[in-house]
Design a protein around this motif. Structure first.
Motif, PDB file in Angstrom:
ATOM      1  N   CYS A 178       0.822  -1.215   0.000  1.00  0.00           N
ATOM      2  CA  CYS A 178       0.000   0.000   0.000  1.00  0.00           C
ATOM      3  C   CYS A 178       0.855   1.265   0.000  1.00  0.00           C
ATOM      4  O   CYS A 178       0.332   2.356   0.247  1.00  0.00           O
ATOM      5  N   PRO A 237       1.976   3.347  -2.166  1.00  0.00           N
ATOM      6  CA  PRO A 237       1.494   4.554  -2.857  1.00  0.00           C
ATOM      7  C   PRO A 237       0.469   5.330  -2.040  1.00  0.00           C
ATOM      8  O   PRO A 237       0.457   6.566  -2.057  1.00  0.00           O
ATOM      9  N   ILE A 238      -0.381   4.607  -1.274  1.00  0.00           N
ATOM     10  CA  ILE A 238      -1.398   5.308  -0.474  1.00  0.00           C
ATOM     11  C   ILE A 238      -0.724   6.113   0.625  1.00  0.00           C
ATOM     12  O   ILE A 238      -1.040   7.291   0.835  1.00  0.00           O
ATOM     13  N   LEU A 243       2.209   7.298   0.613  1.00  0.00           N
ATOM     14  CA  LEU A 243       2.951   8.415   0.025  1.00  0.00           C
ATOM     15  C   LEU A 243       2.035   9.598  -0.269  1.00  0.00           C
ATOM     16  O   LEU A 243       2.383  10.732   0.054  1.00  0.00           O
ATOM     17  N   VAL A 244       0.860   9.350  -0.858  1.00  0.00           N
ATOM     18  CA  VAL A 244      -0.014  10.506  -1.120  1.00  0.00           C
ATOM     19  C   VAL A 244      -0.518  11.103   0.185  1.00  0.00           C
ATOM     20  O   VAL A 244      -0.670  12.324   0.293  1.00  0.00           O
ATOM     21  N   ARG A 283       2.220  13.245   1.495  1.00  0.00           N
ATOM     22  CA  ARG A 283       2.503  14.460   0.714  1.00  0.00           C
ATOM     23  C   ARG A 283       1.284  15.350   0.564  1.00  0.00           C
ATOM     24  O   ARG A 283       1.371  16.436  -0.005  1.00  0.00           O
ATOM     25  N   SER A 294      -0.994  15.389  -1.505  1.00  0.00           N
ATOM     26  CA  SER A 294      -1.211  15.897  -2.856  1.00  0.00           C
ATOM     27  C   SER A 294      -2.437  15.219  -3.451  1.00  0.00           C
ATOM     28  O   SER A 294      -2.788  14.116  -3.072  1.00  0.00           O
ATOM     29  N   THR A 295      -3.111  15.907  -4.384  1.00  0.00           N
ATOM     30  CA  THR A 295      -4.205  15.254  -5.089  1.00  0.00           C
ATOM     31  C   THR A 295      -3.667  14.593  -6.341  1.00  0.00           C
ATOM     32  O   THR A 295      -4.321  13.759  -6.939  1.00  0.00           O
ATOM     33  N   ALA A 296      -2.445  15.007  -6.736  1.00  0.00           N
ATOM     34  CA  ALA A 296      -1.765  14.387  -7.862  1.00  0.00           C
ATOM     35  C   ALA A 296      -2.581  14.400  -9.138  1.00  0.00           C
ATOM     36  O   ALA A 296      -2.595  13.433  -9.887  1.00  0.00           O
ATOM     37  N   SER A 297      -3.311  15.491  -9.396  1.00  0.00           N
ATOM     38  CA  SER A 297      -4.033  15.550 -10.661  1.00  0.00           C
ATOM     39  C   SER A 297      -3.086  16.010 -11.766  1.00  0.00           C
ATOM     40  O   SER A 297      -1.945  16.378 -11.515  1.00  0.00           O
ATOM     41  N   GLN A 298      -3.595  15.976 -13.016  1.00  0.00           N
ATOM     42  CA  GLN A 298      -2.731  16.295 -14.152  1.00  0.00           C
ATOM     43  C   GLN A 298      -2.142  17.690 -14.017  1.00  0.00           C
ATOM     44  O   GLN A 298      -2.791  18.599 -13.529  1.00  0.00           O
ATOM     45  N   ALA A 323       7.121  14.637 -17.232  1.00  0.00           N
ATOM     46  CA  ALA A 323       7.598  14.327 -15.883  1.00  0.00           C
ATOM     47  C   ALA A 323       6.499  13.610 -15.099  1.00  0.00           C
ATOM     48  O   ALA A 323       6.758  12.663 -14.359  1.00  0.00           O
ATOM     49  N   TYR A 324       5.234  14.066 -15.310  1.00  0.00           N
ATOM     50  CA  TYR A 324       4.110  13.484 -14.577  1.00  0.00           C
ATOM     51  C   TYR A 324       4.005  11.984 -14.819  1.00  0.00           C
ATOM     52  O   TYR A 324       3.780  11.210 -13.887  1.00  0.00           O
ATOM     53  N   PHE A 331       1.382   5.241 -10.104  1.00  0.00           N
ATOM     54  CA  PHE A 331       0.811   5.224  -8.758  1.00  0.00           C
ATOM     55  C   PHE A 331       1.452   6.219  -7.808  1.00  0.00           C
ATOM     56  O   PHE A 331       0.970   6.412  -6.708  1.00  0.00           O
ATOM     57  N   VAL A 332       2.604   6.758  -8.190  1.00  0.00           N
ATOM     58  CA  VAL A 332       3.311   7.660  -7.279  1.00  0.00           C
ATOM     59  C   VAL A 332       3.598   8.955  -8.009  1.00  0.00           C
ATOM     60  O   VAL A 332       4.015   8.961  -9.170  1.00  0.00           O
ATOM     61  N   GLU A 333       3.356  10.070  -7.341  1.00  0.00           N
ATOM     62  CA  GLU A 333       3.632  11.381  -7.925  1.00  0.00           C
ATOM     63  C   GLU A 333       4.403  12.198  -6.905  1.00  0.00           C
ATOM     64  O   GLU A 333       3.913  12.348  -5.783  1.00  0.00           O
ATOM     65  N   LYS A 350      -3.016   8.187 -15.672  1.00  0.00           N
ATOM     66  CA  LYS A 350      -2.380   8.375 -14.369  1.00  0.00           C
ATOM     67  C   LYS A 350      -3.304   9.153 -13.441  1.00  0.00           C
ATOM     68  O   LYS A 350      -3.412   8.828 -12.257  1.00  0.00           O
ATOM     69  N   GLU A 351      -3.992  10.156 -13.971  1.00  0.00           N
ATOM     70  CA  GLU A 351      -4.874  10.937 -13.104  1.00  0.00           C
ATOM     71  C   GLU A 351      -5.970  10.038 -12.529  1.00  0.00           C
ATOM     72  O   GLU A 351      -6.301  10.116 -11.339  1.00  0.00           O
ATOM     73  N   VAL A 393      -5.780   5.840  -5.855  1.00  0.00           N
ATOM     74  CA  VAL A 393      -4.776   5.773  -4.796  1.00  0.00           C
ATOM     75  C   VAL A 393      -5.098   6.751  -3.663  1.00  0.00           C
ATOM     76  O   VAL A 393      -4.884   6.450  -2.488  1.00  0.00           O
ATOM     77  N   THR A 394      -5.648   7.933  -4.019  1.00  0.00           N
ATOM     78  CA  THR A 394      -6.002   8.896  -2.973  1.00  0.00           C
ATOM     79  C   THR A 394      -7.361   8.576  -2.370  1.00  0.00           C
ATOM     80  O   THR A 394      -7.892   9.353  -1.580  1.00  0.00           O
TER      81      THR A 394
END
Ligand code: HEM
Ligand code: HEM
Lengths: 127, 310
Positions: free
Chosen positions: A19, A21-22, A24-25, A28, A30-34, A108-109, B127-129, B213-214, B220-221
């Protein structure tokens, strides 16, 4: 039950890692959207539609490369009839002047680093 | 959370249920195995046992310390060493019987498992940003050959090829075909389906990777969101992966934790030095000689029998 402790520990490490990745968000926040990309000012339409460009700009560039390098053609007729000179530096980068504000953000994304820039001049950060 | 119907079903509900089945089933099985008694001390021994100091023992194939046993497990996990011992028996006209090493299973299994590990780790970019640097490095090695556009990953080729060869192996040998059942074929076809949809997704669907990815990051979130521009093929890939996760704990794929928990592999062969007690033995009423003598001392002396204590 010495083994019981080992198995419980092993299971917890496994779940924690799987888990990751969970966590990590969460850490951080972050919502990690585009990423936001800066579109060229004063332009309405790219070579093709925005949807087409999003999905296939890489394939289009490879077709362009083949057309120029292998077949010696340097005109591209878009689906709406407009004609373009086939040139990454001249045509694409003519509008998208700052790679760092456009190309690099999505690249990069999703973690890609196209080989294009190992030969082609990058539009440096002078507008 | 405003995700439309089908996308909600295949993109959120099915994967969530699959994750529950995966972790729940995984823990359930592992705990069940941890609770089952090991009545006998049963390490597999494939070399000289440790005995007298001047007889050289095989520390790896007949480990007598927990460290040695751990090393043996590690080599089995990382290099699939036990599969190198496979032999093939054949009868020729004559009749003549031959035994020969058979290492195809080792080769195909190593190709498939290692490339699957690389693929799963590479998937972390979705899965990771921001994408971790080591994932990019791994990806760079995987793209070493720079063939095709988008570049074909070496791991993708080895994954599909390895699975194909594992399937062919099962189909081509009559003996193996005879003992193969649905539970052997299903994971192979499932993984081949995952490999095929993944490969098509990368090489034929012109998908908008940032949109995918989004969407994944939404999962993931834990706040799923609808993202446009995702091809249906992505949901097929995701569905097959969900089936894999859901099926995993209830199938032979549990050899993954199983290899770590199998007493034939993880016990040290020290049964002469350390007493192994069978946990399901009923308590045995022991009557030691000292107690026996205490009970009958008087009569023993009367009968003229020798006694330890007077
Ligand atoms: C620690 C991790 C793992 C180890 C050490 C391992 C080891 C092995 C070994 C030694 C075999 C050959 C066994 C035999 O047929 O006698 C095997 C077969 C197989 N493994 Fe794994 N495995 C691991 C994880 C996984 C995972 C995570 C999957 C699937 C998602 C998987 C899928 C398979 C399949 C489908 C086969 C059957 C191949 C056939 O048709 O014979 N393995 N594995
Ligand atoms: C929720 C989990 C997963 C998601 C969201 C996912 C998503 C994706 C996506 C978006 C691609 C296309 C990559 C690209 O365009 O570069 C892909 C490719 C692929 N996937 Fe998955 N995947 C998942 C799990 C898995 C698993 C568990 C396996 C293997 C057992 C797998 C095997 C593959 C393969 C072989 C490819 C081929 C392309 C490549 O990366 O070289 N995927 N996947």
């Amino acid at each position: 039950m010495a083994d019981g402790a080992k198995v419980a520990g092993g299971l917890m490490v496994f779940v924690a890692l799987a888990c990751a990745p969970i966590w990590l968000v969460l850490a951080r926040r972050s919502t990690a959207s585009q990423p936001e990309i800066e579109l060229p000012v004063g332009q309405k339409r790219c070579v093709e539609s925005a949807e087409f460009m999003r999905q296939r700009h890489a394939a289009l560039l490879v077709d362009w490369r083949d057309a120029v390098v292998r077949e010696g053609l340097n005109r591209y007729v878009a689906s709406d009839g407009r004609e373009f000179r086939i040139s990454l530096t001249g045509t694409c980068l003519g509008c998208h002047t700052q790679a760092s504000a456009f190309c690099d953000r999505c690249h990069a994304y999703i973690g890609v680093s196209p080989e294009c820039w190992s030969c082609h001049v990058r539009p440096s950060e002078n507008p | 959370m405003d995700v439309p119907g089908l996308c909600l079903f295949f993109g959120v509900i099915v994967p969530s249920l699959a994750v529950v089945s995966f972790f729940g089933g995984f823990a359930w099985k592992a705990i069940g195995w941890a609770r089952s008694p090991v009545p006998f001390h049963i390490p597999i021994t494939c070399g000289q046992q440790r005995s007298l100091p001047w007889i050289r023992s095989n520390r790896l194939d007949n480990p007598h310390t927990p460290m040695g046993a751990a090393l043996r497990v590690a080599l089995a996990v990382l290099l699939f060493r036990p599969l190198l011992r496979n032999t093939m028996t054949e009868i020729y006209a004559g009749p003549k019987l031959t035994y020969a090493p058979s290492r195809w299973l080792w080769l195909f299994a190593v190709m498939f498992h290692w490339s699957m590990l690389v693929i799963v780790l590479r998937h972390l970019r979705l899965f990771v940003e921001p994408v971790p640097a080591w994932v990019l490095t791994l990806q760079r090695f995987d793209r070493f050959f720079e063939v095709g556009h988008p570049v074909i990953h070496a791991s993708t080729v080895l994954f599909v090829l390895g699975l194909g060869l594992l399937l062919l192996r099962r189909l081509s040998s009559p003996q193996l075909r005879y003992i193969s059942i649905l539970n052997d074929y299903f994971p192979l076809f499932l993984l081949l389906g995952i490999g095929a949809t993944g490969t098509l997704l990368r090489h034929y669907s012109n998908s908008d990777a940032a949109a995918i990815k989004e969407f994944v990051m939404g999962l993931v979130t834990l706040s799923p969101l609808a993202v446009s521009g995702i091809p249906a093929l992505f949901y097929v890939h995701l569905f097959l992966v969900s089936v894999l996760l859901a099926y995993f704990p209830w199938s032979k794929l549990m050899h993954m934790p199983g290899v770590l928990m199998s007493p034939t592999l993880n016990l040290a062969n020290n049964s002469r030095a350390v007493r192994h007690v069978n946990p399901w033995n009923p308590p045995v009423g022991v009557h030691s000689y000292a107690e026996y003598e205490d009970e009958f001392r008087g009569r023993m002396i009367e009968a003229g029998l020798p006694v330890d204590k007077l």
